[in-house]
Design an enzyme around this catalytic site. Structure first.
Site, mmCIF file in Angstrom:
data_model
loop_
_atom_site.group_PDB
_atom_site.id
_atom_site.type_symbol
_atom_site.label_atom_id
_atom_site.label_comp_id
_atom_site.label_asym_id
_atom_site.label_seq_id
_atom_site.Cartn_x
_atom_site.Cartn_y
_atom_site.Cartn_z
ATOM 1 N N SER A 146 0.858 -1.184 0.000
ATOM 2 C CA SER A 146 0.000 0.000 0.000
ATOM 3 C C SER A 146 0.897 1.237 0.000
ATOM 4 O O SER A 146 2.066 1.172 0.415
ATOM 5 C CB SER A 146 -0.889 0.017 1.245
ATOM 6 O OG SER A 146 -1.544 1.255 1.410
ATOM 7 N N TYR A 159 -3.407 -1.277 10.216
ATOM 8 C CA TYR A 159 -3.291 -1.431 8.766
ATOM 9 C C TYR A 159 -1.930 -0.962 8.274
ATOM 10 O O TYR A 159 -1.247 -1.651 7.502
ATOM 11 C CB TYR A 159 -4.412 -0.645 8.086
ATOM 12 C CG TYR A 159 -4.434 -0.758 6.585
ATOM 13 C CD1 TYR A 159 -5.096 -1.814 5.956
ATOM 14 C CD2 TYR A 159 -3.801 0.188 5.780
ATOM 15 C CE1 TYR A 159 -5.131 -1.914 4.570
ATOM 16 C CE2 TYR A 159 -3.823 0.093 4.401
ATOM 17 C CZ TYR A 159 -4.488 -0.957 3.800
ATOM 18 O OH TYR A 159 -4.516 -1.059 2.426
#
Length: 254
Positions: A146, A159
């Site tokens: 990400s 996350y």
């Protein structure tokens, strides 16, 4: 005639978290490039989703599994090995979740869920895939990182920690596996208009802040992941090892 290095005909691929979103975009792209794709998802309708690819004349099947559960991952690995007779060429670890809380209020049970699915299950499946690929002498492992592997957000401590871990996991596995014929790389999607980002899209202020930082002036779509996945899965990337490839509309360049 020289073979197209991006042609995946005859290759077997597994894509986790592929019922919708980025996983679907990558699964569809790999199938269109010629691969037989096993779509894996917690949604029991994943088999019907694979049917949409077959309706296009592509090769695909769906398997339902809850990757949060280690026993279910063990069952899944055995089922895939049997279905493919051990010939796994491409492993795309994409399944993930997002749970948002302020740092001071983040419950440990939610931390455990995010780390288990977004990081631990990725290593579990990547290690398993690598063992099969080393026996074959060749293989491609693609993990979904990400932009949050590098640029942290807010309310997303678990996350971001997991995605930072994906980047380092990818590089470390690559250091050990590249000489054995297995390429390990990761794709870092930016802000994508997918279900995992619904909360951001619905937050008018945050959506505007993020959109302003994207040079491409749009959020990504699932199909934007297809080209990167095909490249990293193909012979064209045989000398590409341990990279994080951003697909972010230029977000990390700001």
């Amino acid at each position: 005639m020289k073979r197209n290095p991006f042609d995946l005909t005859g290759k077997n691929a597994v894509v986790t978290g592929s019922y919708q979103g980025l996983g679907w975009g990558m699964a569809e792209g790999l199938a269109q490039a010629g691969a037989f794709v096993i779509l894996v998802d917690v949604n029991p309708e994943v088999s019907q989703k694979a049917g949409q690819l077959r309706a296009q004349g592509l090769l695909a099947e769906g398997l339902c599994a809850d990757l949060l559960e280690r026993a279910d991952r063990t069952r899944l690995k055995a089922a895939i090995e049997e279905r493919l007779s051990g010939k796994l060429d491409i492993m795309v670890n994409n399944a993930g979740i997002q749970i948002r809380h302020p740092v001071l209020e983040f419950p440990m049970e939610d931390w455990d869920k995010v780390i288990e699915l977004n990081l631990t299950s990725v290593f579990d499946l990547a290690q398993w895939a690598a063992r099969l690929m080393v026996a074959l002498g060749k293989g491609k492992i693609i993990n979904t990182a990400s932009v949050n592997s590098l640029a942290a957000g807010v309310y997303t401590v678990a996350y971001c920690a997991a995605k930072g871990g994906i980047m380092q996991l990818t590089k470390t596995m690559s250091n050990e596996l590249s000489s054995l014929g297995v390429n390990v790389n990761c794709i870092a999607p930016g802000y994508m208009a997918t279900p995992i980002n619904t909360a951001l899209v619905e937050d008018e202020k945050r959506f505007a802040e993020l959109s302003q930082r994207i040079p491409a002036k749009r959020w990504g779509q699932p199909q934007d992941m297809a080209g990167a996945a095909i490249y990293l899965a193909s012979d064209a990337s045989d000398y590409v090892c341990g990279i994080m490839l951003p697909v972010d509309g230029g977000y990390l360049g700001r």
